[in-house]
Design a protein around this motif. Structure first.
Motif, PDB file in Angstrom:
ATOM      1  N   UNK A 118      -6.983   8.180  -2.898  1.00  0.00           N
ATOM      2  CA  UNK A 118      -7.262   7.673  -4.251  1.00  0.00           C
ATOM      3  C   UNK A 118      -7.149   6.160  -4.338  1.00  0.00           C
ATOM      4  N   UNK A 119      -6.291   5.593  -3.496  1.00  0.00           N
ATOM      5  CA  UNK A 119      -6.106   4.136  -3.531  1.00  0.00           C
ATOM      6  C   UNK A 119      -7.401   3.405  -3.218  1.00  0.00           C
ATOM      7  N   UNK A 120      -8.219   4.035  -2.382  1.00  0.00           N
ATOM      8  CA  UNK A 120      -9.459   3.374  -1.976  1.00  0.00           C
ATOM      9  C   UNK A 120     -10.567   3.609  -2.996  1.00  0.00           C
ATOM     10  N   UNK A 121     -10.343   4.526  -3.914  1.00  0.00           N
ATOM     11  CA  UNK A 121     -11.417   4.886  -4.832  1.00  0.00           C
ATOM     12  C   UNK A 121     -11.449   3.970  -6.053  1.00  0.00           C
ATOM     13  N   UNK A 122     -12.560   4.072  -6.759  1.00  0.00           N
ATOM     14  CA  UNK A 122     -12.753   3.271  -7.964  1.00  0.00           C
ATOM     15  C   UNK A 122     -12.519   4.140  -9.198  1.00  0.00           C
ATOM     16  N   UNK A 174       0.833  -1.207   0.000  1.00  0.00           N
ATOM     17  CA  UNK A 174       0.000   0.000   0.000  1.00  0.00           C
ATOM     18  C   UNK A 174       0.863   1.250   0.000  1.00  0.00           C
ATOM     19  N   UNK A 175       1.908   1.239   0.796  1.00  0.00           N
ATOM     20  CA  UNK A 175       2.808   2.391   0.873  1.00  0.00           C
ATOM     21  C   UNK A 175       3.438   2.664  -0.478  1.00  0.00           C
ATOM     22  N   UNK A 176       3.933   1.599  -1.089  1.00  0.00           N
ATOM     23  CA  UNK A 176       4.594   1.741  -2.379  1.00  0.00           C
ATOM     24  C   UNK A 176       3.594   2.224  -3.435  1.00  0.00           C
ATOM     25  N   UNK A 177       2.371   1.704  -3.363  1.00  0.00           N
ATOM     26  CA  UNK A 177       1.346   2.127  -4.319  1.00  0.00           C
ATOM     27  C   UNK A 177       1.062   3.615  -4.170  1.00  0.00           C
ATOM     28  N   UNK A 178       0.951   4.065  -2.924  1.00  0.00           N
ATOM     29  CA  UNK A 178       0.710   5.488  -2.673  1.00  0.00           C
ATOM     30  C   UNK A 178       1.879   6.310  -3.213  1.00  0.00           C
ATOM     31  N   UNK A 179       3.083   5.785  -2.999  1.00  0.00           N
ATOM     32  CA  UNK A 179       4.269   6.474  -3.492  1.00  0.00           C
ATOM     33  C   UNK A 179       4.230   6.581  -5.021  1.00  0.00           C
ATOM     34  N   UNK A 180       3.804   5.492  -5.667  1.00  0.00           N
ATOM     35  CA  UNK A 180       3.733   5.487  -7.134  1.00  0.00           C
ATOM     36  C   UNK A 180       2.707   6.502  -7.645  1.00  0.00           C
ATOM     37  N   UNK A 181       1.551   6.534  -7.002  1.00  0.00           N
ATOM     38  CA  UNK A 181       0.524   7.494  -7.425  1.00  0.00           C
ATOM     39  C   UNK A 181       1.049   8.917  -7.255  1.00  0.00           C
ATOM     40  N   UNK A 182       1.752   9.116  -6.162  1.00  0.00           N
ATOM     41  CA  UNK A 182       2.334  10.426  -5.915  1.00  0.00           C
ATOM     42  C   UNK A 182       3.356  10.762  -7.009  1.00  0.00           C
ATOM     43  N   UNK A 183       4.122   9.759  -7.364  1.00  0.00           N
ATOM     44  CA  UNK A 183       5.176   9.906  -8.375  1.00  0.00           C
ATOM     45  C   UNK A 183       4.604  10.362  -9.723  1.00  0.00           C
ATOM     46  N   UNK A 184       3.426   9.843 -10.078  1.00  0.00           N
ATOM     47  CA  UNK A 184       2.837  10.217 -11.363  1.00  0.00           C
ATOM     48  C   UNK A 184       1.915  11.428 -11.230  1.00  0.00           C
ATOM     49  N   UNK A 185       1.962  12.078 -10.070  1.00  0.00           N
ATOM     50  CA  UNK A 185       1.257  13.347  -9.937  1.00  0.00           C
ATOM     51  C   UNK A 185      -0.208  13.240  -9.586  1.00  0.00           C
ATOM     52  N   UNK A 186      -0.586  12.204  -8.848  1.00  0.00           N
ATOM     53  CA  UNK A 186      -1.964  12.127  -8.368  1.00  0.00           C
ATOM     54  C   UNK A 186      -1.993  12.651  -6.943  1.00  0.00           C
ATOM     55  N   UNK A 187      -2.737  13.754  -6.716  1.00  0.00           N
ATOM     56  CA  UNK A 187      -2.771  14.315  -5.366  1.00  0.00           C
ATOM     57  C   UNK A 187      -3.560  13.422  -4.410  1.00  0.00           C
TER      58      UNK A 187
END
Lengths: 345, 336
Positions: free
Chosen positions: A146-150, A128-141
């Protein structure tokens, strides 16, 4: 040696007797950190090429030919298991329509973590941490939320960013982007291209960019291959191609771009006909029926790729166009390509 | 979410009221319109050897001489607070939920129903587990092997399952396994509280017969759903991630094909708990269905009313559960 070296790739669909060649002897190389474009209109075989490289074409009714060496190993002869291990970890793909490419009933988080678990063995909180980091990396605030969203709760641009996050999750060496900006509006397109450029620059990822949008090519690609009817008809470095398109098809594509500085009332210059206008026999140039320059010679023998003008600028045409196209300045990001118009050349 | 839940609960309750009103109208109002007098109705309760006095007493005690709307109100009131009936000298209390007394046996309806619910529920739950698991599995296998021998075989068997009525397959099962190869001596209902092993063993044939009918439908439904979802773009994305095919199929394909299956399941299961009429008849199980059939034959109106309402309750309840499950199954369905 190039990271990916495609040599005489052919993809044939259909049963014996009713075969159709979607990709017909396509060759190109992609180096580490290089952006290579595959350009052409719908049906020219660019998507099929990418799916064949990823091993995502169905087994039934598909015949592959030629070679596609990735890091020295031929992708086309790899076992399903070997290919599966490569996909997502060594090479990854970004698709055209971000909404339909994401599973609507699975949260974004799971769609990101499943690839981390598959290739990097990350589980639970670490994933989960890494996923959040990845989303952050591609510019998703606000990545944790967002991880919990569809997917339907994200905007189009964010969905494509999420897909890019999945694609780069395991730091692949080759990224294939199949028209990643087609389904997005223009401002988002620019942001996504910017992001891809950044990833290539920072990680040294090789990017195979599949597009029909010459603006994307101008802004991003180092090397461009123009495809027509399953064949590479012109291959050149970006500056060379925009300055001196020699194949009548590439020439026509560039000429058909509307110009903002054109005089009022000047008609657009489309390429006439459609990709379905083919000659009814195997030999000859597939573009001939739509070509303004064709001669009898075009209809009899299949032209080979030659280098009529400059080294590294290959053209598959017996009557290459010598006059440059007068096009507007194509400006995308910091890469500005100015084609030399006839007047000031 | 809470507001949604309350709204749905309220709607379900209203629906049950409507069902009760319609059922009441069908059994009490329509015969009246058709020319049946109150006396004739009272005679049904008293029995063949009715004399004018007893008929008059029954009319008064059961409130049959009251206007229909009052009778309906009394009926509903009895369900919530119970009722008292006077039969000649002795009075009897019917505790809530009171559905009155059988016309025929003069036994209270509600305890009879509660006795039979476990039987029908046992039948329905076991069969449901069996048919969902087998139906979905067969459907998935069929879809993945589309057009092959496996697919055709499965779909042919499925067609048989849908086409063959339960009174054929059930009786065939009984004939084969109780007399031809007597693995079972007979099929009797043993309450699970008494002997879980026997309960299970005895219900195997009824479960299989019932599941055969339904699993065929679910196999076709799953197959159609899977054929659709496995062609979606996100399946390609999942494969592009290098996921194993089994994961792609279950986590992405089946997951997305689940919505219609759950919807249909809610309805089928609710309907079945209300009474698996034919199955219960075939295997002589004294469940809700058998009870209802007997009551209809006897024109035993209180039982018919009671069984109908309880069946309606199960259907409404199962659909409510399905509605709530939607949020988990398909997040695109919003509570608004």
């Amino acid at each position: 040696m190039a990271l990916l070296s495609v040599d005489e790739l052919t993809v044939t669909f259909g049963a014996r007797g009713r075969e159709s060649k979607a990709v017909d002897g396509v060759s190109f190389d992609v180096d580490q950190g290089q952006v290579v474009g595959l350009v052409g209109e719908s049906g020219c075989g660019k998507s099929v090429t990418s799916l064949a490289l990823m091993g995502l074409l169905p087994d039934k009714g598909v015949k592959l030919g030629g070679r596609a060496d990735f890091d020295g190993n031929n992708l086309l002869t790899m076992s399903r298991r070997e290919l599966r291990d490569m996909r997502g970890s060594q090479m990854a793909m970004i698709f055209q329509d971000p909404l339909s490419s994401l599973n609507p009933v699975v949260p974004i988080g799971i769609q990101v973590t499943e690839i981390l678990q598959r290739h990097r063995g990350l589980k639970g909180e670490a994933a989960r941490k890494e996923a959040a980091h990845l989303l952050d990396r591609v510019g998703i605030p606000d990545p944790a939320r967002r991880l919990k969203e569809y997917p339907h709760q994200l905007s189009g641009g964010m969905r494509q960013r999420a897909l890019i996050a999945m694609a780069v999750a395991c730091a692949p060496r080759l990224l294939i982007a199949d028209e990643p900006t087609t389904a997005l509006d223009v401002t988002i397109q620019a942001q996504i291209l910017e992001l891809l450029k950044e990833l290539v620059d920072e990680e040294g990822t090789a990017l195979l960019m599949i597009t029909h949008d010459l603006g994307v090519v101008a802004g991003l690609c180092d090397q461009v291959n123009v495809l027509y009817a399953g064949k590479v008809v012109e291959s050149a470095d970006r500056h060379e191609l925009f300055a001196h398109p020699m194949h009548p098809y590439a020439h026509g594509l560039l000429e058909s771009i509307p110009r903002l500085d054109a005089p009022r009332g000047e008609p657009l210059k489309p390429i006439r006909g459609s990709i379905n206008d083919r000659i009814a026999w195997a030999e000859g140039c597939a573009f001939a029926p739509r070509c303004d320059y064709y001669t009898m010679e075009c209809l009899t023998g299949t032209p080979a790729l030659t280098e009529p003008a400059a080294a590294g600028h290959q053209v598959r045409c017996v009557n290459p166009v010598r006059e440059p196209v007068e096009i507007a300045t194509l400006d995308a990001g910091d890469a500005t390509v100015t084609a030399h118009g006839g007047k000031n050349a | 979410m809470t507001a949604y839940l309350i709204r749905r609960l309220f709607a379900a309750l209203m629906l049950l009221f409507v069902v009760s009103a319609v059922t009441f109208a069908i059994f009490f109002l329509v015969p009246r319109l058709g020319g049946q007098s109150i006396d004739e109705l009272a005679v049904q309760y008293v029995g063949k050897d009715a004399n004018p006095e007893s008929v008059a007493a029954v009319k008064k005690n059961l409130g049959l001489d009251q206007p229909l709307i009052v009778q309906y109100a009394d009926f509903i009131k009895a369900i919530f607070v119970g009722a008292e009936y006077k039969f000649g000298p002795d009075a009897s209390t019917c505790d809530a939920p009171c559905f009155g007394y059988s016309f025929k046996t003069h036994v209270e309806v509600w305890p009879e129903i509660t006795q039979r619910i476990p039987i029908t529920l046992s039948l329905a739950v076991g069969a449901a587990v069996l048919w969902v698991v087998s139906g979905v599995t067969i459907g998935v296998i069929s879809a993945l092997n589309r057009g092959t021998f496996v697919d055709r075989l499965a779909m042919t068997v499925a067609l048989l399952g849908v086409s063959l009525p339960i009174f054929f397959t059930g009786l065939l099962g009984l004939a084969l396994f109780t007399s031809q190869w007597p693995i079972w001596e007979s099929v009797d209902y043993i309450p699970i509280t008494e002997d879980p092993g026997e309960w299970f063993w005895n219900l195997i044939i009824p479960w299989c017969s019932l599941a055969f009918l339904y699993s065929a439908l679910y196999a076709r439904l799953t197959r159609a759903g899977m054929l659709e979802t496995m062609g979606e773009d996100y399946i390609r994305t999942a494969r592009a991630k290098g996921l194993r095919e089994s994961k792609v199929v279950t986590k992405h394909g089946l997951r997305a094909a689940l919505t219609p299956i759950v919807t249909i399941f809610g309805m089928d299961f609710g309907l079945l708990v209300g009474g698996a009429i034919i199955t219960e008849q075939v295997f002589s199980l004294q469940g809700m269905g058998a009870y209802a059939v007997q009551a209809v034959k006897d024109s035993d109106l209180p039982i018919v009313m009671g069984v109908t309402l309880v069946a309606a309750f199960f259907i409404v309840f199962c659909n409510l559960i399905v509605d709530l499950l939607y949020a988990a199954i398909d997040p695109r369905v919003r509570y608004s």
